[in-house]
Motif scaffolding. Structure first.
Motif, PDB file in Angstrom:
ATOM      1  N   ILE B 243      53.561  51.451  12.086  1.00  0.00           N
ATOM      2  CA  ILE B 243      54.952  51.770  12.432  1.00  0.00           C
ATOM      3  C   ILE B 243      55.319  51.389  13.865  1.00  0.00           C
ATOM      4  O   ILE B 243      56.407  50.864  14.125  1.00  0.00           O
ATOM      5  N   ALA B 244      54.373  51.610  14.830  1.00  0.00           N
ATOM      6  CA  ALA B 244      54.710  51.310  16.227  1.00  0.00           C
ATOM      7  C   ALA B 244      55.029  49.830  16.399  1.00  0.00           C
ATOM      8  O   ALA B 244      55.915  49.439  17.153  1.00  0.00           O
ATOM      9  N   ARG B 245      54.281  48.998  15.676  1.00  0.00           N
ATOM     10  CA  ARG B 245      54.504  47.566  15.776  1.00  0.00           C
ATOM     11  C   ARG B 245      55.860  47.196  15.174  1.00  0.00           C
ATOM     12  O   ARG B 245      56.585  46.345  15.717  1.00  0.00           O
ATOM     13  N   SER B 246      56.234  47.854  14.060  1.00  0.00           N
ATOM     14  CA  SER B 246      57.551  47.591  13.474  1.00  0.00           C
ATOM     15  C   SER B 246      58.657  47.975  14.449  1.00  0.00           C
ATOM     16  O   SER B 246      59.679  47.290  14.539  1.00  0.00           O
ATOM     17  N   ILE B 247      58.450  49.089  15.183  1.00  0.00           N
ATOM     18  CA  ILE B 247      59.464  49.527  16.142  1.00  0.00           C
ATOM     19  C   ILE B 247      59.659  48.451  17.212  1.00  0.00           C
ATOM     20  O   ILE B 247      60.788  48.078  17.546  1.00  0.00           O
ATOM     21  N   VAL B 248      58.544  47.929  17.740  1.00  0.00           N
ATOM     22  CA  VAL B 248      58.636  46.896  18.774  1.00  0.00           C
ATOM     23  C   VAL B 248      59.318  45.652  18.216  1.00  0.00           C
ATOM     24  O   VAL B 248      60.189  45.053  18.857  1.00  0.00           O
ATOM     25  N   GLU B 249      58.963  45.267  16.974  1.00  0.00           N
ATOM     26  CA  GLU B 249      59.561  44.060  16.390  1.00  0.00           C
ATOM     27  C   GLU B 249      61.063  44.228  16.172  1.00  0.00           C
ATOM     28  O   GLU B 249      61.843  43.317  16.445  1.00  0.00           O
ATOM     29  N   LEU B 250      61.466  45.427  15.687  1.00  0.00           N
ATOM     30  CA  LEU B 250      62.897  45.691  15.499  1.00  0.00           C
ATOM     31  C   LEU B 250      63.634  45.647  16.834  1.00  0.00           C
ATOM     32  O   LEU B 250      64.733  45.089  16.939  1.00  0.00           O
ATOM     33  N   ALA B 251      63.017  46.226  17.867  1.00  0.00           N
ATOM     34  CA  ALA B 251      63.660  46.234  19.189  1.00  0.00           C
ATOM     35  C   ALA B 251      63.791  44.808  19.725  1.00  0.00           C
ATOM     36  O   ALA B 251      64.805  44.456  20.318  1.00  0.00           O
ATOM     37  N   ASN B 252      62.759  43.974  19.478  1.00  0.00           N
ATOM     38  CA  ASN B 252      62.819  42.580  19.922  1.00  0.00           C
ATOM     39  C   ASN B 252      63.938  41.831  19.224  1.00  0.00           C
ATOM     40  O   ASN B 252      64.510  40.905  19.778  1.00  0.00           O
ATOM     41  N   ARG B 253      64.218  42.222  17.965  1.00  0.00           N
ATOM     42  CA  ARG B 253      65.312  41.580  17.232  1.00  0.00           C
ATOM     43  C   ARG B 253      66.648  42.233  17.554  1.00  0.00           C
ATOM     44  O   ARG B 253      67.649  42.001  16.884  1.00  0.00           O
ATOM     45  N   ASN B 254      66.639  43.116  18.598  1.00  0.00           N
ATOM     46  CA  ASN B 254      67.839  43.807  19.047  1.00  0.00           C
ATOM     47  C   ASN B 254      68.423  44.774  18.036  1.00  0.00           C
ATOM     48  O   ASN B 254      69.573  45.161  18.135  1.00  0.00           O
ATOM     49  N   ASP B 255      67.633  45.188  17.054  1.00  0.00           N
ATOM     50  CA  ASP B 255      68.087  46.199  16.098  1.00  0.00           C
ATOM     51  C   ASP B 255      67.660  47.569  16.633  1.00  0.00           C
ATOM     52  O   ASP B 255      66.795  48.228  16.078  1.00  0.00           O
ATOM     53  N   LEU B 256      68.296  47.992  17.742  1.00  0.00           N
ATOM     54  CA  LEU B 256      67.852  49.216  18.416  1.00  0.00           C
ATOM     55  C   LEU B 256      68.135  50.458  17.578  1.00  0.00           C
ATOM     56  O   LEU B 256      67.402  51.442  17.662  1.00  0.00           O
ATOM     57  N   GLY B 257      69.183  50.405  16.744  1.00  0.00           N
ATOM     58  CA  GLY B 257      69.500  51.552  15.892  1.00  0.00           C
ATOM     59  C   GLY B 257      68.351  51.854  14.950  1.00  0.00           C
ATOM     60  O   GLY B 257      67.855  52.984  14.867  1.00  0.00           O
ATOM     61  N   MET B 258      67.902  50.801  14.241  1.00  0.00           N
ATOM     62  CA  MET B 258      66.821  50.990  13.273  1.00  0.00           C
ATOM     63  C   MET B 258      65.502  51.284  13.991  1.00  0.00           C
ATOM     64  O   MET B 258      64.697  52.106  13.524  1.00  0.00           O
ATOM     65  N   ALA B 259      65.279  50.620  15.146  1.00  0.00           N
ATOM     66  CA  ALA B 259      64.065  50.895  15.921  1.00  0.00           C
ATOM     67  C   ALA B 259      64.031  52.365  16.317  1.00  0.00           C
ATOM     68  O   ALA B 259      62.992  53.032  16.200  1.00  0.00           O
ATOM     69  N   SER B 260      65.185  52.904  16.744  1.00  0.00           N
ATOM     70  CA  SER B 260      65.246  54.315  17.127  1.00  0.00           C
ATOM     71  C   SER B 260      64.996  55.225  15.934  1.00  0.00           C
ATOM     72  O   SER B 260      64.345  56.265  16.055  1.00  0.00           O
ATOM     73  N   THR B 261      65.514  54.823  14.772  1.00  0.00           N
ATOM     74  CA  THR B 261      65.323  55.647  13.579  1.00  0.00           C
ATOM     75  C   THR B 261      63.848  55.735  13.210  1.00  0.00           C
ATOM     76  O   THR B 261      63.324  56.822  12.920  1.00  0.00           O
ATOM     77  N   LEU B 262      63.148  54.584  13.247  1.00  0.00           N
ATOM     78  CA  LEU B 262      61.701  54.612  12.976  1.00  0.00           C
ATOM     79  C   LEU B 262      60.973  55.424  14.048  1.00  0.00           C
ATOM     80  O   LEU B 262      60.025  56.150  13.751  1.00  0.00           O
ATOM     81  N   ALA B 263      61.455  55.314  15.302  1.00  0.00           N
ATOM     82  CA  ALA B 263      60.841  56.081  16.391  1.00  0.00           C
ATOM     83  C   ALA B 263      60.986  57.579  16.130  1.00  0.00           C
ATOM     84  O   ALA B 263      60.051  58.352  16.363  1.00  0.00           O
ATOM     85  N   VAL B 264      62.152  57.990  15.626  1.00  0.00           N
ATOM     86  CA  VAL B 264      62.367  59.411  15.323  1.00  0.00           C
ATOM     87  C   VAL B 264      61.425  59.850  14.196  1.00  0.00           C
ATOM     88  O   VAL B 264      60.828  60.926  14.254  1.00  0.00           O
ATOM     89  N   ALA B 265      61.261  58.987  13.186  1.00  0.00           N
ATOM     90  CA  ALA B 265      60.343  59.318  12.084  1.00  0.00           C
ATOM     91  C   ALA B 265      58.924  59.494  12.622  1.00  0.00           C
ATOM     92  O   ALA B 265      58.219  60.446  12.263  1.00  0.00           O
ATOM     93  N   LEU B 266      58.517  58.593  13.526  1.00  0.00           N
ATOM     94  CA  LEU B 266      57.178  58.686  14.112  1.00  0.00           C
ATOM     95  C   LEU B 266      57.049  59.936  14.977  1.00  0.00           C
ATOM     96  O   LEU B 266      56.042  60.660  14.907  1.00  0.00           O
ATOM     97  N   LEU B 267      58.105  60.215  15.766  1.00  0.00           N
ATOM     98  CA  LEU B 267      58.079  61.390  16.647  1.00  0.00           C
ATOM     99  C   LEU B 267      57.998  62.677  15.822  1.00  0.00           C
ATOM    100  O   LEU B 267      57.233  63.596  16.149  1.00  0.00           O
ATOM    101  N   ALA B 268      58.779  62.733  14.727  1.00  0.00           N
ATOM    102  CA  ALA B 268      58.778  63.931  13.883  1.00  0.00           C
ATOM    103  C   ALA B 268      57.398  64.155  13.288  1.00  0.00           C
ATOM    104  O   ALA B 268      56.861  65.272  13.303  1.00  0.00           O
ATOM    105  N   THR B 269      56.780  63.066  12.774  1.00  0.00           N
ATOM    106  CA  THR B 269      55.443  63.191  12.187  1.00  0.00           C
ATOM    107  C   THR B 269      54.445  63.688  13.227  1.00  0.00           C
ATOM    108  O   THR B 269      53.671  64.625  12.983  1.00  0.00           O
ATOM    109  N   THR B 270      54.473  63.058  14.422  1.00  0.00           N
ATOM    110  CA  THR B 270      53.547  63.440  15.496  1.00  0.00           C
ATOM    111  C   THR B 270      53.725  64.910  15.869  1.00  0.00           C
ATOM    112  O   THR B 270      52.748  65.646  16.037  1.00  0.00           O
ATOM    113  N   THR B 271      55.015  65.331  15.989  1.00  0.00           N
ATOM    114  CA  THR B 271      55.287  66.714  16.389  1.00  0.00           C
ATOM    115  C   THR B 271      54.753  67.705  15.360  1.00  0.00           C
ATOM    116  O   THR B 271      54.158  68.725  15.716  1.00  0.00           O
TER     117      THR B 271
END
Lengths: 266, 291
Positions: B243-271
């Motif tokens: 997932i972390a790699r997908s977040i970086v790839e999405l951010a590189n493609r300037n899809d910050l909305g989706m990158a943030s959404t995956l980041a929230v999913a990762l953050l929720a799981t970690t928490t």
């Protein structure tokens, strides 16, 4: 362990030890290859990839940036971290458990989340691709390790010494400088060292907030190896392993000095 | 130190401090706390807000897309596998490390600590030259005549699991070792002398005493695995995406909305994982085992 079967246990430990050591040791012979592509074992040896590092402004700049950002991060995270650690050790304020969560958070939240958030905030402040932005980001990541290192020292302090100093008329600042600081100094040194290493090794957040004009050493290495193994990166890796071994020995000596001091009678 | 005079001193010292009306030591934390609120807490809140900018569309996309679902499942699966393999390798190693003496103990400790002090990236590069087609393993096996074609060791899920296990292993060994050092060793011979078979003495007397270290190690390795980026990116190729790699790839493609959404999913799981874990061990101790 007398009657537990020893042989398989020792065999497993030896294999695990090999597994731990192998990826670092294989870099050493390969870093001296004379070939353009990495192949094991190399047909001929030379120091051309080391020379390539020391003759390339791009690599040297990256190393210089990393050193500057690392030293600044060590300084800032110590200045901010020592007071936090003293608060956590001494104060009974009801909000301190929350402060604790806030401080250790950056060590447990995945760095990619810190990275994407930091990128947005630094963009607002127009600090992306800048030295202060990098130092700020690395300090966030270094604070947990700095605070925990200092806290370990602070918890061993005897409060009565400070009370005695205060009762004899010393101001709080004087008490801190003359009684607390010398006692926690080894923890502060180790904390600062951790702060430096955290910054020196940091990749993920730096990837987001550095640009082609200001790169750190890990970012430069990353750009070289992301598609295929690169001999210069392997040479740099070998130098970094040598460096981290030196740092490890330093930390070991400081820790031993600290435990020696504890044993010395007052 | 817990004697009566000291206790009396405590009670007399308190009002003296209280007269100033402020707890001096609590105030000392304020600059650092403000720094972290501004540059750690606020950025994460921003990521949360960014993920719901313009409605819940990103989350709908996350729920409906089979691609993201697959990556989430794969991330969880690799993290679990890495944690189990680390535990299986770390426990016997820590056991030997805690029981041998002198030079061998120093050697075993150094073998764990040198990697801890070496950057993930540097060790990933080491793994790259170990696993690649012209790398150490394949070339050695080929020169021995064991294989004629290079084995597919890199750019797949195997490489990611292998690399993450190697990198995270010290974080499993160190907490287990620190608990094993404090175990009361005389209890095992006691159990043996009372007639327990060795395996029973080990499982019922020794292992339970080391469980807090095991929980610390499992928690740390699992949480670090979930958010791992470097190894999947360098060794994973097109396989073994996490997932972390997908977040970086999405951010590189300037899809910050989706990158943030995956980041929230990762953050929720970690928490959630940390919240469950913190019921068994102190999180400060978990991080303390990192270095």
């Amino acid at each position: 362990m007398t009657r537990w079967s020893k042989v398989p246990l020792v065999a497993v430990a030896a294999l695990v030890g090999l597994f731990l050591a192998l990826p670092t040791f294989v870099l050493v012979p390969l870093s001296f290859t004379d070939e353009r592509t990495l192949r094991f074992p190399p047909d001929s040896y030379s120091v051309r990839w080391y020379r390539n590092f020391f003759e390339s402004p791009q690599w040297l700049d990256a190393a210089a940036h990393s050193l500057a950002v690392g030293l600044s991060t060590a300084a800032l995270s110590t200045v901010l971290g020592v007071p936090i650690a003293m608060s956590l050790a001494r104060s009974r304020h009801r909000l301190l458990p929350l402060v604790n969560v806030l401080v250790i958070g950056p060590a447990l939240v995945p760095p990619v989340i810190v990275a994407i958030g930091m990128f947005g905030v630094l963009a607002e402040l127009d600090l992306n691709r800048s030295f202060p932005g990098l130092v700020a980001a690395h300090t966030v990541l270094a604070l947990p390790v700095v605070v925990i290192a200092v806290l370990a020292s602070a918890r061993t302090l005897d409060v009565t010494v400070e009370r005695a100093a205060a009762s004899l008329g010393a101001s709080p600042v004087r008490v801190f400088v003359h009684t607390v600081l010398p006692a926690i100094a080894p923890g502060v040194v180790i904390g600062a060292l951790y702060g430096f290493v955290t910054s020196w090794d940091e990749l993920v957040v730096s990837l987001f907030i550095t640009g082609p004009t200001y790169q750190t050493l890990p970012v430069q290495m990353w750009n070289q190896v992301r598609n295929t193994a690169d001999p210069t990166a392997v040479a740099v890796s070998t130098m970094l392993i040598t460096l981290s071994t030196i740092v490890l020995v330093t930390a070991y000596l400081v820790t031993r000095a600290r435990s020696d001091r504890k044993r010395r009678p007052l | 130190m817990t004697s009566a005079p000291t206790a009396a001193a405590t009670t007399t010292a308190r009002p003296a401090r209280g007269r100033r009306g402020l707890d001096g030591w609590a105030l000392a934390a304020v600059p650092g706390v403000l720094f972290l609120l501004g540059l750690f807490a606020y950025p994460i809140v921003r990521v949360l807000l960014r993920s719901v900018e313009g409605g819940t569309g990103n989350y709908v996309r996350l729920a409906e897309s089979t691609g993201f679902g697959k990556i989430l499942v794969q991330t969880f699966w690799i993290a679990a596998l890495v944690t189990v393999v680390c535990l299986l390798l770390a426990y016997p190693y820590a056991l030997v490390m805690s029981r041998v003496g002198g030079l061998w103990q120093t050697v075993l400790i150094i073998l764990v600590l040198v990697p801890v002090w070496t950057a993930f990236l540097v060790r990933s590069i080491g793994m790259q030259v170990l696993l690649m087609d012209t790398g150490v393993i394949n070339r050695t096996l080929m020169s021995l005549g064991a294989i004629s074609e290079p084995l597919p060791l890199i750019r797949n899920t195997f490489a990611v699991t292998f690399g993450m296990t190697q990198i995270l292993l010290p974080f499993m060994i160190l907490p287990i070792y620190s608990v094993m050092r404090r175990v009361r060793p005389e209890l095992v011979p006691a159990a043996l002398s009372l007639g327990a078979p060795p395996w029973r003495a080990f499982l019922q007397v020794y292992v339970p005493q080391t469980l807090s270290g095991v929980v610390s190690g499992v928690l740390l390795v699992f949480v670090l695995s979930l958010g791992f980026f470097v190894v999947p990116a360098i060794l994973g190729g097109t396989g073994g995406t996490m997932i972390a790699r997908s977040i970086v790839e999405l951010a590189n493609r300037n899809d910050l909305g989706m990158a943030s959404t995956l980041a929230v999913a990762l953050l929720a799981t970690t928490t959630i994982v940390l919240a469950v874990g913190s019921r068994f061990v102190r999180l400060n101790d978990v991080i303390g085992g990192r270095r």
